[in-house]
Design a protein around this motif. Structure first.
Motif, PDB file in Angstrom:
ATOM      1  N   GLU A   1       0.821  -1.190   0.000  1.00  0.00           N
ATOM      2  CA  GLU A   1       0.000   0.000   0.000  1.00  0.00           C
ATOM      3  C   GLU A   1       0.871   1.262   0.000  1.00  0.00           C
ATOM      4  OE1 GLU A   1      -2.819  -0.146   3.200  1.00  0.00           O
ATOM      5  OE2 GLU A   1      -3.658  -2.031   2.477  1.00  0.00           O
ATOM      6  N   PHE A   2       1.980   1.207   0.733  1.00  0.00           N
ATOM      7  CA  PHE A   2       2.885   2.346   0.791  1.00  0.00           C
ATOM      8  C   PHE A   2       3.425   2.670  -0.594  1.00  0.00           C
ATOM      9  CE2 PHE A   2       7.265   3.955   1.236  1.00  0.00           C
ATOM     10  CZ  PHE A   2       6.982   5.173   1.833  1.00  0.00           C
ATOM     11  N   ILE A   3       3.846   1.629  -1.332  1.00  0.00           N
ATOM     12  CA  ILE A   3       4.397   1.844  -2.671  1.00  0.00           C
ATOM     13  C   ILE A   3       3.338   2.456  -3.577  1.00  0.00           C
ATOM     14  CG2 ILE A   3       5.259   0.669  -4.731  1.00  0.00           C
ATOM     15  CD1 ILE A   3       6.641  -1.310  -2.866  1.00  0.00           C
ATOM     16  N   VAL A   4       2.129   1.950  -3.503  1.00  0.00           N
ATOM     17  CA  VAL A   4       1.046   2.487  -4.331  1.00  0.00           C
ATOM     18  C   VAL A   4       0.808   3.951  -3.996  1.00  0.00           C
ATOM     19  CG1 VAL A   4      -1.425   2.340  -4.825  1.00  0.00           C
ATOM     20  CG2 VAL A   4      -0.057   0.253  -4.700  1.00  0.00           C
ATOM     21  N   ASP A   5       0.831   4.306  -2.712  1.00  0.00           N
ATOM     22  CA  ASP A   5       0.632   5.696  -2.302  1.00  0.00           C
ATOM     23  C   ASP A   5       1.737   6.609  -2.816  1.00  0.00           C
ATOM     24  OD1 ASP A   5      -1.694   4.991  -0.999  1.00  0.00           O
ATOM     25  OD2 ASP A   5      -0.765   4.904   0.994  1.00  0.00           O
ATOM     26  N   ILE A   6       2.967   6.146  -2.727  1.00  0.00           N
ATOM     27  CA  ILE A   6       4.102   6.942  -3.198  1.00  0.00           C
ATOM     28  C   ILE A   6       4.002   7.163  -4.708  1.00  0.00           C
ATOM     29  CG2 ILE A   6       6.609   6.942  -3.573  1.00  0.00           C
ATOM     30  CD1 ILE A   6       5.811   7.634  -0.732  1.00  0.00           C
ATOM     31  N   PHE A   7       3.770   6.095  -5.441  1.00  0.00           N
ATOM     32  CA  PHE A   7       3.684   6.218  -6.880  1.00  0.00           C
ATOM     33  C   PHE A   7       2.458   7.014  -7.304  1.00  0.00           C
ATOM     34  CE2 PHE A   7       6.469   2.382  -6.805  1.00  0.00           C
ATOM     35  CZ  PHE A   7       7.571   3.025  -7.322  1.00  0.00           C
ATOM     36  N   SER A   8       1.405   6.915  -6.527  1.00  0.00           N
ATOM     37  CA  SER A   8       0.211   7.705  -6.822  1.00  0.00           C
ATOM     38  C   SER A   8       0.532   9.192  -6.739  1.00  0.00           C
ATOM     39  CB  SER A   8      -0.904   7.338  -5.849  1.00  0.00           C
ATOM     40  OG  SER A   8      -2.033   8.109  -6.094  1.00  0.00           O
ATOM     41  N   ARG A   9       1.343   9.550  -5.783  1.00  0.00           N
ATOM     42  CA  ARG A   9       1.743  10.946  -5.586  1.00  0.00           C
ATOM     43  C   ARG A   9       2.507  11.475  -6.786  1.00  0.00           C
ATOM     44  NH1 ARG A   9       3.517  15.476  -5.454  1.00  0.00           N
ATOM     45  NH2 ARG A   9       4.410  16.588  -3.716  1.00  0.00           N
ATOM     46  N   PHE A  10       3.317  10.625  -7.401  1.00  0.00           N
ATOM     47  CA  PHE A  10       4.183  11.053  -8.492  1.00  0.00           C
ATOM     48  C   PHE A  10       3.789  10.451  -9.844  1.00  0.00           C
ATOM     49  CE2 PHE A  10       6.720  11.234  -4.603  1.00  0.00           C
ATOM     50  CZ  PHE A  10       7.074  12.565  -4.632  1.00  0.00           C
ATOM     51  N   LYS A  11       2.583   9.952  -9.971  1.00  0.00           N
ATOM     52  CA  LYS A  11       2.196   9.233 -11.178  1.00  0.00           C
ATOM     53  C   LYS A  11       2.224  10.075 -12.445  1.00  0.00           C
ATOM     54  CE  LYS A  11      -2.769   9.752 -10.754  1.00  0.00           C
ATOM     55  NZ  LYS A  11      -4.019   9.080 -10.567  1.00  0.00           N
ATOM     56  N   ASP A  12       2.074  11.366 -12.351  1.00  0.00           N
ATOM     57  CA  ASP A  12       2.123  12.205 -13.543  1.00  0.00           C
ATOM     58  C   ASP A  12       3.486  12.150 -14.218  1.00  0.00           C
ATOM     59  OD1 ASP A  12      -0.495  12.942 -13.221  1.00  0.00           O
ATOM     60  OD2 ASP A  12      -0.021  14.803 -12.169  1.00  0.00           O
ATOM     61  N   ASP A  13       4.527  11.843 -13.452  1.00  0.00           N
ATOM     62  CA  ASP A  13       5.873  11.751 -14.006  1.00  0.00           C
ATOM     63  C   ASP A  13       6.106  10.419 -14.725  1.00  0.00           C
ATOM     64  OD1 ASP A  13       6.363  14.210 -12.857  1.00  0.00           O
ATOM     65  OD2 ASP A  13       7.256  13.352 -11.055  1.00  0.00           O
ATOM     66  N   LEU A  14       5.194   9.465 -14.556  1.00  0.00           N
ATOM     67  CA  LEU A  14       5.428   8.117 -15.054  1.00  0.00           C
ATOM     68  C   LEU A  14       4.962   7.907 -16.488  1.00  0.00           C
ATOM     69  CD1 LEU A  14       4.330   6.203 -11.857  1.00  0.00           C
ATOM     70  CD2 LEU A  14       6.647   6.708 -12.588  1.00  0.00           C
ATOM     71  N   ASN A  15       3.961   8.651 -16.914  1.00  0.00           N
ATOM     72  CA  ASN A  15       3.392   8.531 -18.255  1.00  0.00           C
ATOM     73  C   ASN A  15       3.044   7.087 -18.599  1.00  0.00           C
ATOM     74  OD1 ASN A  15       3.622  11.307 -18.515  1.00  0.00           O
ATOM     75  ND2 ASN A  15       5.678  11.147 -19.353  1.00  0.00           N
ATOM     76  N   GLY A  16       3.055   6.732 -19.873  1.00  0.00           N
ATOM     77  CA  GLY A  16       2.653   5.409 -20.314  1.00  0.00           C
ATOM     78  C   GLY A  16       3.752   4.372 -20.253  1.00  0.00           C
ATOM     79  N   LYS A  17       4.939   4.752 -19.894  1.00  0.00           N
ATOM     80  CA  LYS A  17       6.063   3.824 -19.872  1.00  0.00           C
ATOM     81  C   LYS A  17       5.859   2.691 -18.876  1.00  0.00           C
ATOM     82  CE  LYS A  17      11.028   3.748 -20.263  1.00  0.00           C
ATOM     83  NZ  LYS A  17      11.015   2.329 -20.484  1.00  0.00           N
ATOM     84  N   VAL A  18       5.118   2.920 -17.827  1.00  0.00           N
ATOM     85  CA  VAL A  18       4.889   1.898 -16.804  1.00  0.00           C
ATOM     86  C   VAL A  18       4.204   0.678 -17.405  1.00  0.00           C
ATOM     87  CG1 VAL A  18       3.618   1.369 -14.695  1.00  0.00           C
ATOM     88  CG2 VAL A  18       4.806   3.530 -14.907  1.00  0.00           C
ATOM     89  N   ILE A  19       3.141   0.891 -18.148  1.00  0.00           N
ATOM     90  CA  ILE A  19       2.415  -0.215 -18.751  1.00  0.00           C
ATOM     91  C   ILE A  19       3.303  -0.949 -19.755  1.00  0.00           C
ATOM     92  CG2 ILE A  19       0.374  -0.870 -20.099  1.00  0.00           C
ATOM     93  CD1 ILE A  19      -0.285   0.251 -17.313  1.00  0.00           C
ATOM     94  N   GLU A  20       4.036  -0.184 -20.531  1.00  0.00           N
ATOM     95  CA  GLU A  20       4.957  -0.786 -21.503  1.00  0.00           C
ATOM     96  C   GLU A  20       6.006  -1.636 -20.799  1.00  0.00           C
ATOM     97  OE1 GLU A  20       8.313   0.697 -24.700  1.00  0.00           O
ATOM     98  OE2 GLU A  20       6.689   2.055 -24.180  1.00  0.00           O
ATOM     99  N   ASP A  21       6.618  -1.106 -19.749  1.00  0.00           N
ATOM    100  CA  ASP A  21       7.630  -1.853 -19.003  1.00  0.00           C
ATOM    101  C   ASP A  21       7.030  -3.105 -18.372  1.00  0.00           C
ATOM    102  OD1 ASP A  21       9.509   0.036 -19.680  1.00  0.00           O
ATOM    103  OD2 ASP A  21       9.535   1.005 -17.706  1.00  0.00           O
ATOM    104  N   PHE A  22       5.814  -2.972 -17.832  1.00  0.00           N
ATOM    105  CA  PHE A  22       5.159  -4.125 -17.208  1.00  0.00           C
ATOM    106  C   PHE A  22       4.917  -5.219 -18.245  1.00  0.00           C
ATOM    107  CE2 PHE A  22       1.478  -6.572 -15.823  1.00  0.00           C
ATOM    108  CZ  PHE A  22       1.906  -6.979 -14.576  1.00  0.00           C
ATOM    109  N   ASN A  23       4.423  -4.844 -19.397  1.00  0.00           N
ATOM    110  CA  ASN A  23       4.112  -5.831 -20.436  1.00  0.00           C
ATOM    111  C   ASN A  23       5.347  -6.484 -21.031  1.00  0.00           C
ATOM    112  OD1 ASN A  23       1.322  -5.564 -20.220  1.00  0.00           O
ATOM    113  ND2 ASN A  23       1.267  -3.871 -21.652  1.00  0.00           N
ATOM    114  N   ARG A  24       6.479  -5.844 -20.928  1.00  0.00           N
ATOM    115  CA  ARG A  24       7.727  -6.392 -21.484  1.00  0.00           C
ATOM    116  C   ARG A  24       8.571  -7.144 -20.453  1.00  0.00           C
ATOM    117  NH1 ARG A  24      10.074  -1.787 -25.556  1.00  0.00           N
ATOM    118  NH2 ARG A  24       8.337  -1.888 -27.001  1.00  0.00           N
ATOM    119  N   LEU A  25       8.161  -7.151 -19.218  1.00  0.00           N
ATOM    120  CA  LEU A  25       8.967  -7.761 -18.159  1.00  0.00           C
ATOM    121  C   LEU A  25       9.160  -9.259 -18.410  1.00  0.00           C
ATOM    122  CD1 LEU A  25      10.418  -7.320 -15.450  1.00  0.00           C
ATOM    123  CD2 LEU A  25       8.251  -7.896 -14.325  1.00  0.00           C
ATOM    124  N   GLN A  26      10.404  -9.691 -18.380  1.00  0.00           N
ATOM    125  CA  GLN A  26      10.766 -11.089 -18.579  1.00  0.00           C
ATOM    126  C   GLN A  26      11.803 -11.488 -17.535  1.00  0.00           C
ATOM    127  OE1 GLN A  26       9.748 -13.254 -21.327  1.00  0.00           O
ATOM    128  NE2 GLN A  26       8.172 -11.681 -21.427  1.00  0.00           N
TER     129      GLN A  26
END
Length: 75
Positions: free
Chosen positions: A1-26
């Motif tokens: 929950e802490f990680i989600v809260d932290i990232f929620s605070r700064f999510k505007d800096d993350l853009n769409g790269k998060v989903i791309e990185d998640f989908n490519r994780l191997q």
């Protein structure tokens, strides 16, 4: 929950790269490192798209594993 809260605070800096990185994780090395990176990216993905079903994350986790550590069919 802490990680989600932290990232929620700064999510505007993350853009769409998060989903791309998640989908490519191997899995490329250590399973513990893969799990840690998966959990990190999962938390970020959930902040951006909280409606994602848990089955999506389970299938993504298994899909990123190498054949040597993937569970057999029907597991």
């Amino acid at each position: 929950e802490f990680i989600v809260d932290i990232f929620s605070r700064f999510k505007d800096d993350l853009n769409g790269k998060v989903i791309e990185d998640f989908n490519r994780l191997q899995l490329e090395g250590n399973l513990d490192e893969y799990l840690a990176k998966f959990e990190e990216l999962k938390a970020l993905t959930m902040v951006r798209t909280p409606q994602m079903p848990e089955t999506y994350f389970l299938e993504s986790f298994i899909g990123g594993l190498t054949a040597a550590v993937k569970p057999c069919e029907g597991f």
